[in-house]
Motif scaffolding. Structure first.
Motif, PDB file in Angstrom:
ATOM      1  N   ASN A  58       0.832  -1.205   0.000  1.00  0.00           N
ATOM      2  CA  ASN A  58       0.000   0.000   0.000  1.00  0.00           C
ATOM      3  C   ASN A  58       0.868   1.258   0.000  1.00  0.00           C
ATOM      4  OD1 ASN A  58      -2.441   1.373   2.378  1.00  0.00           O
ATOM      5  ND2 ASN A  58      -2.090   1.849   0.240  1.00  0.00           N
ATOM      6  N   GLN A  59       1.910   1.279   0.834  1.00  0.00           N
ATOM      7  CA  GLN A  59       2.803   2.441   0.920  1.00  0.00           C
ATOM      8  C   GLN A  59       3.555   2.653  -0.389  1.00  0.00           C
ATOM      9  OE1 GLN A  59       5.783   2.220   3.996  1.00  0.00           O
ATOM     10  NE2 GLN A  59       5.954   4.450   4.136  1.00  0.00           N
ATOM     11  N   ALA A  60       4.006   1.565  -1.019  1.00  0.00           N
ATOM     12  CA  ALA A  60       4.718   1.679  -2.293  1.00  0.00           C
ATOM     13  C   ALA A  60       3.811   2.215  -3.396  1.00  0.00           C
ATOM     14  CB  ALA A  60       5.289   0.320  -2.689  1.00  0.00           C
ATOM     15  N   LEU A  61       2.533   1.835  -3.372  1.00  0.00           N
ATOM     16  CA  LEU A  61       1.582   2.338  -4.370  1.00  0.00           C
ATOM     17  C   LEU A  61       1.283   3.819  -4.160  1.00  0.00           C
ATOM     18  CD1 LEU A  61      -0.976  -0.622  -4.554  1.00  0.00           C
ATOM     19  CD2 LEU A  61       0.569   0.101  -6.370  1.00  0.00           C
ATOM     20  N   VAL A  62       1.073   4.211  -2.901  1.00  0.00           N
ATOM     21  CA  VAL A  62       0.779   5.622  -2.599  1.00  0.00           C
ATOM     22  C   VAL A  62       1.976   6.508  -2.937  1.00  0.00           C
ATOM     23  CG1 VAL A  62       0.219   7.237  -0.746  1.00  0.00           C
ATOM     24  CG2 VAL A  62      -0.929   5.026  -0.851  1.00  0.00           C
ATOM     25  N   ALA A  63       3.190   5.968  -2.816  1.00  0.00           N
ATOM     26  CA  ALA A  63       4.391   6.754  -3.131  1.00  0.00           C
ATOM     27  C   ALA A  63       4.378   7.238  -4.579  1.00  0.00           C
ATOM     28  CB  ALA A  63       5.638   5.915  -2.870  1.00  0.00           C
ATOM     29  N   LYS A  64       3.673   6.516  -5.438  1.00  0.00           N
ATOM     30  CA  LYS A  64       3.612   6.917  -6.847  1.00  0.00           C
ATOM     31  C   LYS A  64       2.899   8.256  -7.011  1.00  0.00           C
ATOM     32  CE  LYS A  64       3.255   4.679 -11.314  1.00  0.00           C
ATOM     33  NZ  LYS A  64       2.982   3.413 -12.013  1.00  0.00           N
ATOM     34  N   GLN A  65       1.956   8.566  -6.113  1.00  0.00           N
ATOM     35  CA  GLN A  65       1.279   9.856  -6.184  1.00  0.00           C
ATOM     36  C   GLN A  65       2.250  10.993  -5.858  1.00  0.00           C
ATOM     37  OE1 GLN A  65      -1.618   9.673  -7.553  1.00  0.00           O
ATOM     38  NE2 GLN A  65      -1.486   7.433  -7.410  1.00  0.00           N
ATOM     39  N   SER A 106      -1.882  10.499   3.525  1.00  0.00           N
ATOM     40  CA  SER A 106      -1.474   9.280   2.829  1.00  0.00           C
ATOM     41  C   SER A 106      -0.268   9.532   1.929  1.00  0.00           C
ATOM     42  CB  SER A 106      -2.645   8.742   1.987  1.00  0.00           C
ATOM     43  OG  SER A 106      -3.767   8.455   2.795  1.00  0.00           O
ATOM     44  N   ILE A 107      -0.269  10.657   1.210  1.00  0.00           N
ATOM     45  CA  ILE A 107       0.833  10.971   0.301  1.00  0.00           C
ATOM     46  C   ILE A 107       2.130  11.191   1.079  1.00  0.00           C
ATOM     47  CG2 ILE A 107       1.708  12.729  -1.298  1.00  0.00           C
ATOM     48  CD1 ILE A 107      -1.124  13.005  -2.380  1.00  0.00           C
ATOM     49  N   LEU A 108       2.056  11.865   2.230  1.00  0.00           N
ATOM     50  CA  LEU A 108       3.260  12.061   3.036  1.00  0.00           C
ATOM     51  C   LEU A 108       3.770  10.740   3.607  1.00  0.00           C
ATOM     52  CD1 LEU A 108       2.859  15.401   5.023  1.00  0.00           C
ATOM     53  CD2 LEU A 108       3.861  14.965   2.773  1.00  0.00           C
ATOM     54  N   TRP A 109       2.872   9.831   3.891  1.00  0.00           N
ATOM     55  CA  TRP A 109       3.270   8.484   4.324  1.00  0.00           C
ATOM     56  C   TRP A 109       4.010   7.762   3.201  1.00  0.00           C
ATOM     57  CZ3 TRP A 109       0.411   3.654   3.149  1.00  0.00           C
ATOM     58  CH2 TRP A 109       0.909   2.560   3.855  1.00  0.00           C
ATOM     59  N   GLY A 110       3.509   7.878   1.980  1.00  0.00           N
ATOM     60  CA  GLY A 110       4.190   7.288   0.837  1.00  0.00           C
ATOM     61  C   GLY A 110       5.499   7.975   0.512  1.00  0.00           C
ATOM     62  N   ARG A 111       5.615   9.261   0.874  1.00  0.00           N
ATOM     63  CA  ARG A 111       6.850  10.005   0.608  1.00  0.00           C
ATOM     64  C   ARG A 111       8.051   9.415   1.330  1.00  0.00           C
ATOM     65  NH1 ARG A 111       7.267  16.206   2.499  1.00  0.00           N
ATOM     66  NH2 ARG A 111       7.421  15.091   4.491  1.00  0.00           N
TER      67      ARG A 111
END
Length: 238
Positions: A58-65, A106-111
């Motif tokens: 999930n984190q790797a997918l959100v990092a794409k944003q 969520s985006i900052l978590w993926g960052r």
């Protein structure tokens, strides 16, 4: 999963269902789970079964944003987020802010994944600072190991001569042997191009979820012991 951080409880429940199916458990009969889930989620080359840890995936997918915010700053999403959360700074320096939306959280978590896998590609050399930026191609860290002997705010342009080549004498004077070797191996562009943030685990420098997932796994399971004898080649053979 590509836009929002799923609750940990939901990911845990889904993983429980997968684990019960794997071990053959049913409602009327529970079987023993012979290995921990985090061990099964390791790659096969590391002695695991290659199952996906849903939280890390999930984190790797959100990092794409976050990657799209950096490389497509003129998009509607990037402009709205910038106007709301980081007017006077870059995305990588942006903070949570007051009363943030769930998608911004969520985006900052993926960052976090991007921060551990991105580095600067040297171009015009005006943005990249020698001692503060991540620009030296090294898998564990993209910063220098050498002690600072130049002004803190100096940029990489200081290390390049008038012929658009690395100043080897200056580099060896201010960096230790390992750092100097890594810097001199960096290919400089023939034409002047802007400095660019790239994903270091892809030949073309573009973010890839597969390698982002490995970064997320290393962030979640930081200090796990590993076998001192078996190599990935041996595990792959098995």
């Amino acid at each position: 999963m590509s836009f929002f951080r799923l609750p940990i409880g939901l990911c845990t429940d889904i993983q429980k269902v997968i684990a019960e199916f794997w071990w053959g458990s049913k409602k009327e009969k529970r079987h023993i789970h012979w290995a921990k889930w985090d061990r099964l989620c390791k790659a096969k080359g590391m002695g695991g079964m290659g199952f996906r840890d849903l939280t890390c995936f999930n984190q790797a997918l959100v990092a794409k944003q976050g990657w799209r915010v950096i490389h497509f700053p003129e998009s509607l999403m990037a402009r709205v987020l910038q106007a709301r959360y980081f007017k006077n700074s870059s995305f990588m320096q942006a903070k949570l802010g007051s009363n943030p939306s769930f998608i911004w959280r969520s985006i900052l978590w993926g960052r976090q994944v991007l921060q551990n896998g991105m580095r600067w590609r040297i171009g015009c050399r005006q943005q990249v600072k020698i001692y503060q930026s991540r620009w030296i191609p090294r898998l564990t860290s993209f910063k220098k190991f050498s002690r600072a002997t130049l002004p803190v705010e100096v940029t990489v342009s200081t290390l390049i001569d008038k012929e658009h080549k690395w100043n080897e004498i200056l580099i060896k004077q201010h960096f230790d042997h390992e750092d100097a070797y890594k810097i001199l191996k960096i290919a400089l562009p023939r034409a002047l191009e802007p400095d660019q943030m790239i994903w270091t685990y892809d030949k073309q420098g573009r973010y890839v979820v597969k390698s982002g997932y490995q970064i997320a796994m290393s962030l979640k399971f930081k200090d796990q012991p590993s076998s001192s004898t078996a190599s990935p080649t041996e595990w792959n053979a098995i």
